[in-house]
Design a protein around this motif. Structure first.
Motif, mmCIF file in Angstrom:
data_model
loop_
_atom_site.group_PDB
_atom_site.id
_atom_site.type_symbol
_atom_site.label_atom_id
_atom_site.label_comp_id
_atom_site.label_asym_id
_atom_site.label_seq_id
_atom_site.Cartn_x
_atom_site.Cartn_y
_atom_site.Cartn_z
ATOM 1 N N SER A 124 -27.191 34.861 -35.233
ATOM 2 C CA SER A 124 -27.170 36.161 -34.549
ATOM 3 C C SER A 124 -28.345 36.357 -33.602
ATOM 4 C CB SER A 124 -27.139 37.312 -35.556
ATOM 5 O OG SER A 124 -28.279 37.271 -36.400
ATOM 6 N N THR A 125 -29.356 35.492 -33.676
ATOM 7 C CA THR A 125 -30.464 35.542 -32.715
ATOM 8 C C THR A 125 -30.828 34.136 -32.279
ATOM 9 O OG1 THR A 125 -32.263 35.410 -34.349
ATOM 10 C CG2 THR A 125 -31.439 37.617 -33.800
ATOM 11 N N ILE A 126 -31.547 34.065 -31.151
ATOM 12 C CA ILE A 126 -31.968 32.789 -30.581
ATOM 13 C C ILE A 126 -33.366 32.949 -30.013
ATOM 14 C CG2 ILE A 126 -30.948 33.280 -28.314
ATOM 15 C CD1 ILE A 126 -30.043 30.323 -28.285
ATOM 16 N N ASN A 127 -34.035 31.804 -29.778
ATOM 17 C CA ASN A 127 -35.417 31.800 -29.293
ATOM 18 C C ASN A 127 -36.322 32.602 -30.212
ATOM 19 O OD1 ASN A 127 -34.374 31.770 -25.818
ATOM 20 N ND2 ASN A 127 -34.842 30.060 -27.143
ATOM 21 N N ALA A 128 -36.283 32.254 -31.500
ATOM 22 C CA ALA A 128 -37.140 32.858 -32.534
ATOM 23 C C ALA A 128 -36.988 34.365 -32.602
ATOM 24 C CB ALA A 128 -38.594 32.471 -32.303
ATOM 25 N N GLY A 129 -35.751 34.826 -32.444
ATOM 26 C CA GLY A 129 -35.471 36.244 -32.559
ATOM 27 C C GLY A 129 -35.664 37.039 -31.288
ATOM 28 N N ALA A 130 -36.045 36.362 -30.193
ATOM 29 C CA ALA A 130 -36.325 37.075 -28.942
ATOM 30 C C ALA A 130 -35.066 37.624 -28.286
ATOM 31 C CB ALA A 130 -37.055 36.158 -27.965
ATOM 32 N N ALA A 131 -33.910 36.996 -28.559
ATOM 33 C CA ALA A 131 -32.663 37.456 -27.943
ATOM 34 C C ALA A 131 -31.565 37.556 -28.991
ATOM 35 C CB ALA A 131 -32.234 36.498 -26.831
ATOM 36 N N ASN A 138 -36.428 23.703 -28.176
ATOM 37 C CA ASN A 138 -36.312 24.422 -29.445
ATOM 38 C C ASN A 138 -35.695 25.810 -29.264
ATOM 39 O OD1 ASN A 138 -36.564 25.241 -32.098
ATOM 40 N ND2 ASN A 138 -38.752 25.683 -31.946
ATOM 41 N N PRO A 139 -34.349 25.911 -29.180
ATOM 42 C CA PRO A 139 -33.703 27.227 -29.057
ATOM 43 C C PRO A 139 -33.891 28.133 -30.269
ATOM 44 C CG PRO A 139 -32.233 25.491 -28.329
ATOM 45 C CD PRO A 139 -33.387 24.811 -28.988
ATOM 46 N N ASP A 140 -34.164 27.557 -31.433
ATOM 47 C CA ASP A 140 -34.611 28.304 -32.616
ATOM 48 C C ASP A 140 -33.689 29.466 -32.993
ATOM 49 O OD1 ASP A 140 -36.098 29.069 -34.761
ATOM 50 O OD2 ASP A 140 -37.852 29.744 -33.630
ATOM 51 N N THR A 141 -32.502 29.135 -33.506
ATOM 52 C CA THR A 141 -31.571 30.162 -33.965
ATOM 53 C C THR A 141 -31.865 30.548 -35.415
ATOM 54 O OG1 THR A 141 -29.927 28.623 -34.838
ATOM 55 C CG2 THR A 141 -29.795 29.145 -32.498
ATOM 56 N N ASN A 142 -31.283 31.658 -35.848
ATOM 57 C CA ASN A 142 -31.503 32.114 -37.224
ATOM 58 C C ASN A 142 -30.323 31.811 -38.136
ATOM 59 O OD1 ASN A 142 -29.646 33.972 -36.278
ATOM 60 N ND2 ASN A 142 -30.579 35.711 -37.340
ATOM 61 N N GLY A 143 -29.423 30.928 -37.713
ATOM 62 C CA GLY A 143 -28.266 30.574 -38.531
ATOM 63 C C GLY A 143 -27.722 29.223 -38.131
ATOM 64 N N ASN A 144 -26.636 28.820 -38.798
ATOM 65 C CA ASN A 144 -26.122 27.471 -38.614
ATOM 66 C C ASN A 144 -25.490 27.257 -37.244
ATOM 67 O OD1 ASN A 144 -23.910 29.203 -39.835
ATOM 68 N ND2 ASN A 144 -22.730 27.401 -39.248
ATOM 69 N N ILE A 145 -25.512 26.007 -36.795
ATOM 70 C CA ILE A 145 -24.874 25.566 -35.557
ATOM 71 C C ILE A 145 -23.701 24.655 -35.921
ATOM 72 C CG2 ILE A 145 -25.160 24.288 -33.404
ATOM 73 C CD1 ILE A 145 -26.765 26.852 -33.450
ATOM 74 N N ASN A 146 -22.508 25.000 -35.413
ATOM 75 C CA ASN A 146 -21.315 24.184 -35.665
ATOM 76 C C ASN A 146 -20.961 23.281 -34.497
ATOM 77 O OD1 ASN A 146 -20.881 25.435 -38.177
ATOM 78 N ND2 ASN A 146 -19.697 27.084 -37.231
ATOM 79 N N VAL A 147 -21.365 23.659 -33.281
ATOM 80 C CA VAL A 147 -20.938 22.904 -32.107
ATOM 81 C C VAL A 147 -21.978 23.028 -31.001
ATOM 82 C CG1 VAL A 147 -19.575 24.883 -31.268
ATOM 83 C CG2 VAL A 147 -19.030 22.570 -30.448
ATOM 84 N N ILE A 148 -22.174 21.914 -30.268
ATOM 85 C CA ILE A 148 -23.053 21.865 -29.112
ATOM 86 C C ILE A 148 -22.288 21.184 -27.986
ATOM 87 C CG2 ILE A 148 -25.262 21.058 -28.177
ATOM 88 C CD1 ILE A 148 -26.224 20.746 -31.086
ATOM 89 N N THR A 149 -22.214 21.822 -26.819
ATOM 90 C CA THR A 149 -21.521 21.262 -25.661
ATOM 91 C C THR A 149 -22.373 21.466 -24.424
ATOM 92 O OG1 THR A 149 -19.351 21.758 -26.609
ATOM 93 C CG2 THR A 149 -19.423 21.365 -24.256
ATOM 94 N N ARG A 150 -22.456 20.436 -23.598
ATOM 95 C CA ARG A 150 -23.267 20.545 -22.386
ATOM 96 C C ARG A 150 -22.380 20.554 -21.153
ATOM 97 N NH1 ARG A 150 -28.282 16.631 -20.500
ATOM 98 N NH2 ARG A 150 -28.390 17.365 -18.348
ATOM 99 N N SER A 151 -22.726 21.403 -20.182
ATOM 100 C CA SER A 151 -22.061 21.434 -18.881
ATOM 101 C C SER A 151 -23.138 21.616 -17.819
ATOM 102 C CB SER A 151 -21.040 22.568 -18.814
ATOM 103 O OG SER A 151 -20.403 22.605 -17.555
ATOM 104 N N GLY A 152 -23.358 20.596 -17.007
ATOM 105 C CA GLY A 152 -24.451 20.663 -16.041
ATOM 106 C C GLY A 152 -25.781 20.803 -16.745
#
Length: 201
Positions: A36-43, A12-26
Motif C-alpha cells: 500500500s506504500t512505496i519509497n519507504a512510505g513516502a507515497a 530500492n523502491p521499498d514497499t510495505n508489502g509483497n510483490i507478485n509481479v515485476i514488468t519493465r517497459s522502457g
C-alpha cells in the motif's frame, strides 16, 4: 580461493508489502502485489506502482486500486494490462481484469470482467490469454483460462476448460504452454502442465 559475493545495488523502491509481479517497459518498472506504500512510505500506492529503472523512485503514476492484490502485468504500447483480485482500478469499476493508460493511469474501456482471481496474462497480437481461478469471463463460462480480444475485451470461442487453477502461461511457436493445479485441460488428462493449440484449444 576468493569468492566474490553478488552485491545488491542501491535501487530500492521499498514497499510495505509483497510483490507478485515485476514488468519493465522502457525506463519504467511496473510492480504489483499486496503493498500500500512505496519509497519507504513516502507515497501511497495501493497494489500497483511504477518506478524509475535507475533510481527506484516513484514516477507519480497511480491507478489507485481497490482490492486484495495484483498478480500479473503485461504492457503493450500505451496499454498496461492488469490482472489480480480487485474491484476498482484507474477510477473505474473493473472485476479482476483491466487495462490502464501508461501515462494517465486511468482505466480504458477494456472491461472483460474476470469472474474470479486472474493470475496471469499473456499477450500476442490482438489476443490476450488469461489464466487464474475464475469460472466466467466477459459474462460467459470459462473455467480458469480464456482468450480475449486485446482491443475490445470480447471473449473468443477458444475454451480449453481447465478443471483447476492456471498460474503460468508461455506463448512460443504458436503454442500456449500452461502451468497450474489442473489435471484435465483441452479435453485431455494433463497433470499441472500442458501445451495448447492456439486455434482449437
Amino acid at each position: 580461493v576468493v569468492i566474490s559475493s553478488a552485491a545488491v545495488n542501491s535501487w530500492n523502491p521499498d514497499t510495505n508489502g509483497n510483490i507478485n509481479v515485476i514488468t519493465r517497459s522502457g525506463s519504467t518498472v511496473y510492480i504489483g502485489g499486496g503493498f500500500s506504500t512505496i519509497n519507504a512510505g513516502a507515497a501511497s500506492r495501493v497494489r500497483m506502482a511504477a518506478v524509475d529503472d535507475i533510481n527506484g523512485t516513484d514516477t507519480g503514476w497511480n491507478p489507485n486500486i481497490t482490492g486484495n492484490h495484483v498478480a500479473t502485468i503485461s504492457v503493450s504500447g500505451t496499454n498496461v494490462f492488469v490482472g489480480g483480485l480487485f474491484s476498482v482500478i484507474g477510477g473505474q469499476t473493473r472485476a479482476n481484469l483491466a487495462s490502464v493508460d501508461s501515462s494517465s493511469a486511468l482505466a480504458s474501456g477494456w472491461n472483460p470482467s474476470g469472474g474470479g482471481p486472474v493470475n496471469v496474462i499473456s499477450l500476442t497480437g490482438s489476443t490476450a490469454y488469461v489464466g487464474g481461478n475464475f469460472a466466467t469471463a466477459h459474462g460467459a463460462t470459462r473455467n480458469r483460462i480464456a482468450a480475449l480480444n486485446a482491443y475490445t475485451g470480447e471473449l473468443t470461442s477458444w475454451n480449453p476448460n481447465a478443471n483447476s487453477s492456471v498460474s503460468s502461461l508461455l506463448l512460443a511457436n504458436n503454442v500456449l504452454y500452461v502451468g497450474g493445479m489442473f489435471n484435465t485441460i483441452g479435453g485431455q488428462v494433463r497433470n499441472s502442465i500442458a501445451a495448447l493449440d492456439l486455434t482449437t484449444g
